[in-house]
Motif scaffolding. Structure first.
Motif, PDB file in Angstrom:
ATOM      1  N   TYR A  98       7.721 -13.014   4.912  1.00 31.13           N
ATOM      2  CA  TYR A  98       6.576 -13.787   4.431  1.00 31.13           C
ATOM      3  C   TYR A  98       7.028 -14.903   3.498  1.00 31.13           C
ATOM      4  CZ  TYR A  98       7.278 -11.077   0.160  1.00 31.13           C
ATOM      5  OH  TYR A  98       7.820 -10.507  -0.966  1.00 31.13           O
ATOM      6  N   SER A  99       6.213 -15.933   3.437  1.00 28.50           N
ATOM      7  CA  SER A  99       6.374 -16.949   2.404  1.00 28.50           C
ATOM      8  C   SER A  99       5.162 -16.954   1.478  1.00 28.50           C
ATOM      9  CB  SER A  99       6.569 -18.332   3.034  1.00 28.50           C
ATOM     10  OG  SER A  99       5.486 -18.656   3.871  1.00 28.50           O
ATOM     11  N   ASN A 100       4.085 -16.284   1.906  1.00 26.83           N
ATOM     12  CA  ASN A 100       2.947 -16.014   1.025  1.00 26.83           C
ATOM     13  C   ASN A 100       2.266 -14.748   1.522  1.00 26.83           C
ATOM     14  OD1 ASN A 100       0.653 -16.755   2.907  1.00 26.83           O
ATOM     15  ND2 ASN A 100       1.739 -18.716   2.847  1.00 26.83           N
ATOM     16  N   CYS A 101       1.257 -14.308   0.822  1.00 24.46           N
ATOM     17  CA  CYS A 101       0.634 -13.015   1.145  1.00 24.46           C
ATOM     18  C   CYS A 101      -0.050 -13.009   2.506  1.00 24.46           C
ATOM     19  CB  CYS A 101      -0.387 -12.653   0.067  1.00 24.46           C
ATOM     20  SG  CYS A 101       0.331 -12.363  -1.569  1.00 24.46           S
ATOM     21  N   ASP A 102      -0.365 -14.183   3.030  1.00 24.41           N
ATOM     22  CA  ASP A 102      -1.177 -14.265   4.238  1.00 24.41           C
ATOM     23  C   ASP A 102      -0.385 -14.440   5.529  1.00 24.41           C
ATOM     24  OD1 ASP A 102      -3.417 -13.988   2.717  1.00 24.41           O
ATOM     25  OD2 ASP A 102      -3.921 -16.121   2.664  1.00 24.41           O
ATOM     26  N   ASP A 103       0.937 -14.631   5.456  1.00 21.24           N
ATOM     27  CA  ASP A 103       1.638 -14.995   6.688  1.00 21.24           C
ATOM     28  C   ASP A 103       2.780 -14.041   7.053  1.00 21.24           C
ATOM     29  OD1 ASP A 103       3.644 -15.560   4.894  1.00 21.24           O
ATOM     30  OD2 ASP A 103       3.882 -17.663   5.462  1.00 21.24           O
ATOM     31  N   GLY A 104       2.780 -12.860   6.467  1.00 19.24           N
ATOM     32  CA  GLY A 104       3.876 -11.937   6.731  1.00 19.24           C
ATOM     33  C   GLY A 104       3.550 -10.889   7.782  1.00 19.24           C
ATOM     34  N   SER A 105       4.521 -10.017   8.052  1.00 21.07           N
ATOM     35  CA  SER A 105       4.353  -8.876   8.942  1.00 21.07           C
ATOM     36  C   SER A 105       4.164  -7.623   8.099  1.00 21.07           C
ATOM     37  CB  SER A 105       5.589  -8.713   9.839  1.00 21.07           C
ATOM     38  OG  SER A 105       5.792  -9.861  10.636  1.00 21.07           O
ATOM     39  N   ILE A 106       3.431  -6.648   8.643  1.00 21.39           N
ATOM     40  CA  ILE A 106       3.159  -5.407   7.930  1.00 21.39           C
ATOM     41  C   ILE A 106       3.829  -4.251   8.658  1.00 21.39           C
ATOM     42  CG2 ILE A 106       1.372  -3.792   7.171  1.00 21.39           C
ATOM     43  CD1 ILE A 106      -0.468  -6.160   6.769  1.00 21.39           C
ATOM     44  N   TYR A 107       4.549  -3.424   7.905  1.00 26.08           N
ATOM     45  CA  TYR A 107       5.280  -2.287   8.472  1.00 26.08           C
ATOM     46  C   TYR A 107       4.858  -0.990   7.795  1.00 26.08           C
ATOM     47  CZ  TYR A 107       8.590  -5.538  10.675  1.00 26.08           C
ATOM     48  OH  TYR A 107       9.168  -6.522  11.446  1.00 26.08           O
ATOM     49  N   TYR A 108       4.854   0.079   8.582  1.00 19.82           N
ATOM     50  CA  TYR A 108       4.708   1.429   8.062  1.00 19.82           C
ATOM     51  C   TYR A 108       6.099   2.021   7.901  1.00 19.82           C
ATOM     52  CZ  TYR A 108       4.072   6.507   8.110  1.00 19.82           C
ATOM     53  OH  TYR A 108       4.137   7.845   7.833  1.00 19.82           O
ATOM     54  N   ARG A 109       6.354   2.622   6.749  1.00 29.92           N
ATOM     55  CA  ARG A 109       7.677   3.196   6.485  1.00 29.92           C
ATOM     56  C   ARG A 109       7.547   4.645   6.010  1.00 29.92           C
ATOM     57  NH1 ARG A 109      12.178  -0.236   4.868  1.00 29.92           N
ATOM     58  NH2 ARG A 109      11.815  -2.412   5.393  1.00 29.92           N
ATOM     59  N   ASN A 110       8.481   5.465   6.466  1.00 32.52           N
ATOM     60  CA  ASN A 110       8.644   6.819   5.950  1.00 32.52           C
ATOM     61  C   ASN A 110      10.129   7.008   5.674  1.00 32.52           C
ATOM     62  OD1 ASN A 110       9.064   9.621   5.622  1.00 32.52           O
ATOM     63  ND2 ASN A 110       7.263  10.111   6.859  1.00 32.52           N
ATOM     64  N   PRO A 149      -0.970  12.264  -4.677  1.00 29.54           N
ATOM     65  CA  PRO A 149      -0.931  11.859  -6.089  1.00 29.54           C
ATOM     66  C   PRO A 149      -0.594  10.395  -6.313  1.00 29.54           C
ATOM     67  CG  PRO A 149       0.148  13.979  -5.791  1.00 29.54           C
ATOM     68  CD  PRO A 149      -0.147  13.449  -4.419  1.00 29.54           C
ATOM     69  N   GLN A 150       0.268   9.836  -5.449  1.00 29.27           N
ATOM     70  CA  GLN A 150       0.699   8.451  -5.643  1.00 29.27           C
ATOM     71  C   GLN A 150      -0.022   7.472  -4.724  1.00 29.27           C
ATOM     72  OE1 GLN A 150       4.925   9.457  -4.978  1.00 29.27           O
ATOM     73  NE2 GLN A 150       5.342   8.668  -7.030  1.00 29.27           N
ATOM     74  N   SER A 151      -1.036   7.938  -4.021  1.00 26.28           N
ATOM     75  CA  SER A 151      -1.680   7.084  -3.015  1.00 26.28           C
ATOM     76  C   SER A 151      -2.508   5.984  -3.662  1.00 26.28           C
ATOM     77  CB  SER A 151      -2.569   7.927  -2.107  1.00 26.28           C
ATOM     78  OG  SER A 151      -3.627   8.510  -2.842  1.00 26.28           O
ATOM     79  N   ALA A 152      -2.628   4.882  -2.931  1.00 19.32           N
ATOM     80  CA  ALA A 152      -3.439   3.752  -3.360  1.00 19.32           C
ATOM     81  C   ALA A 152      -4.779   3.790  -2.626  1.00 19.32           C
ATOM     82  CB  ALA A 152      -2.714   2.446  -3.062  1.00 19.32           C
ATOM     83  N   TYR A 190       0.852  -1.186   0.000  1.00 21.98           N
ATOM     84  CA  TYR A 190       0.000   0.000   0.000  1.00 21.98           C
ATOM     85  C   TYR A 190       0.887   1.235   0.000  1.00 21.98           C
ATOM     86  CZ  TYR A 190      -3.627   3.371   1.182  1.00 21.98           C
ATOM     87  OH  TYR A 190      -4.484   4.433   1.159  1.00 21.98           O
ATOM     88  N   ARG A 191       0.645   2.147  -0.935  1.00 17.12           N
ATOM     89  CA  ARG A 191       1.454   3.368  -1.000  1.00 17.12           C
ATOM     90  C   ARG A 191       0.613   4.579  -0.615  1.00 17.12           C
ATOM     91  NH1 ARG A 191       6.186   5.008  -2.328  1.00 17.12           N
ATOM     92  NH2 ARG A 191       6.819   2.949  -3.112  1.00 17.12           N
ATOM     93  N   ILE A 192       1.202   5.398   0.265  1.00 18.40           N
ATOM     94  CA  ILE A 192       0.562   6.635   0.691  1.00 18.40           C
ATOM     95  C   ILE A 192       1.039   7.792  -0.184  1.00 18.40           C
ATOM     96  CG2 ILE A 192       0.176   8.197   2.626  1.00 18.40           C
ATOM     97  CD1 ILE A 192       0.942   5.758   4.448  1.00 18.40           C
ATOM     98  N   ASP A 193       2.354   7.964  -0.269  1.00 19.03           N
ATOM     99  CA  ASP A 193       2.944   8.968  -1.147  1.00 19.03           C
ATOM    100  C   ASP A 193       4.350   8.502  -1.523  1.00 19.03           C
ATOM    101  OD1 ASP A 193       4.524   9.537   1.091  1.00 19.03           O
ATOM    102  OD2 ASP A 193       3.319  11.267   1.676  1.00 19.03           O
ATOM    103  N   LYS A 194       5.172   9.410  -2.014  1.00 12.40           N
ATOM    104  CA  LYS A 194       6.494   9.030  -2.498  1.00 12.40           C
ATOM    105  C   LYS A 194       7.343   8.373  -1.423  1.00 12.40           C
ATOM    106  CE  LYS A 194      10.690  10.986  -4.541  1.00 12.40           C
ATOM    107  NZ  LYS A 194      11.350  12.225  -5.039  1.00 12.40           N
ATOM    108  N   ASN A 195       7.288   8.913  -0.210  1.00  5.62           N
ATOM    109  CA  ASN A 195       8.163   8.432   0.865  1.00  5.62           C
ATOM    110  C   ASN A 195       7.483   7.500   1.861  1.00  5.62           C
ATOM    111  OD1 ASN A 195      10.631   9.961   0.217  1.00  5.62           O
ATOM    112  ND2 ASN A 195       9.363  11.746   0.654  1.00  5.62           N
ATOM    113  N   ARG A 196       6.161   7.466   1.859  1.00  5.41           N
ATOM    114  CA  ARG A 196       5.435   6.702   2.883  1.00  5.41           C
ATOM    115  C   ARG A 196       4.663   5.551   2.246  1.00  5.41           C
ATOM    116  NH1 ARG A 196       1.675  10.360   6.076  1.00  5.41           N
ATOM    117  NH2 ARG A 196       1.171  11.124   3.987  1.00  5.41           N
ATOM    118  N   TYR A 197       4.740   4.390   2.862  1.00  3.86           N
ATOM    119  CA  TYR A 197       4.088   3.210   2.313  1.00  3.86           C
ATOM    120  C   TYR A 197       4.061   2.104   3.364  1.00  3.86           C
ATOM    121  CZ  TYR A 197       9.088   2.395   1.527  1.00  3.86           C
ATOM    122  OH  TYR A 197      10.448   2.282   1.697  1.00  3.86           O
TER     123      TYR A 197
END
Length: 288
Positions: free
Chosen positions: A63-75, A267-270, A50-57
């Motif tokens: 993960y080994s598949n889409c359902d078993d990973g960890s989710i992080y916020y990055r800036n 502009p780049q947000s999802a 998921y992308r918020i903008d150029k620097n944030r996502y």
């Protein structure tokens, strides 16, 4: 005499955030076969889901598949990396719109939704609700906001908007619910709080004693107490129930509803979470 229940339970609302529903990490799987090693997951490099903008996502990692990973916020511009959740399945199950309009890095949120075939009472979020796990202190503390999507398919009807000072949850079946965080750190609905305060004062003005009211659920008047302590007859209790019900609906109908403000998207947000299956690793054929 039992309590006088004035309205169906479906109409009872909560004015504070509902905590809990924590996900229990799955147990580590080990092989029971002698002289064989357990199959280990293969971890791929992080991918942006998921992308918020150029620097944030938001990234999916470990993960080994889409359902078993960890989710992080990055800036990237501020060198921030905050872990939002350790089980990506619930987030990838959310199929509605997710609009991140917050400009600061204090307001963070992630939805968690049950799969379509998950049984009632599953460890993710129980029977009838999905969860938005939200923070307004940069991820130091999170509180859960429940919304009414029963599963992944039902979540398609929802729009969640994250702004700098509020969170909005809207369904095609009802207007937006606005949530803000109070001084104790809990997310509350200002509209519901206002309705509750007006309702309480008018119940007292009707002559209902304060000790017969449950401030956490003003729709449930203690009919037993009114009967034994204040000598209400059955006819009086029935009449009171009709008056209180009418009063409640009148207050709700005359309290302005929450609406999602017009916010300029980045502009780049999802608007949805996506996992690129082409980046998923392949398990070796002869492992173990």
């Amino acid at each position: 005499m039992k309590n006088l229940t004035l309205l169906a339970g479906a109409l009872i609302f909560s004015l504070t955030s509902l905590n809990g529903c924590a996900v229990t990490p799955p147990p580590v799987q080990t092989s029971t076969q002698p002289k064989k090693l357990a199959v280990q997951p293969i971890h791929n490099p992080p991918q942006v889901i998921y992308r918020i903008d150029k620097n944030r996502y938001l990234t999916l990692e470990d993960y080994s598949n889409c359902d078993d990973g960890s989710i992080y916020y990055r800036n990237d511009s501020k060198k921030i990396k905050t872990k939002l959740w350790f089980l990506s399945k619930g987030t990838m199950n959310y199929k509605g719109k997710f609009i991140w309009a917050a400009k600061n890095d204090d307001m963070l949120a992630i939805p968690l939704v049950s799969g379509d075939n998950a049984p009632c009472g599953d460890p993710l979020r129980g029977c009838a609700y999905s969860i938005l796990s939200a923070s307004n202190d940069g991820g130091k503390t999170f509180n859960d906001i429940k919304f009414r999507a029963t599963d992944s398919s039902a979540s398609k009807d929802y729009t969640i908007v994250i702004s700098d000072n509020a969170i909005y949850i809207k369904s095609i079946n009802y207007n937006a619910d606005k949530y803000v965080r109070n001084n104790e750190g809990a997310f509350i609905q200002p509209r519901e709080l206002s309705i509750n305060n007006i309702f309480y004062k008018k119940l007292l003005a009707m002559g209902i004693p304060d000790d017969a009211l449950d401030k956490k659920n003003l729709l449930d008047v203690n009919g037993s107490l009114l009967s034994t302590k204040y000598s209400y007859t059955n006819e009086q209790l029935s009449d009171l129930g009709n008056k209180v019900s009418a009063l409640y609906y009148d207050i709700r109908d005359n309290t302005p509803q929450d609406t999602i403000p017009k916010l300029m998207p980045f502009p780049q947000s999802a608007t949805q979470f996506t996992c690129n299956t082409a980046l998923l690793p392949t398990q070796p054929k002869n492992q173990g």
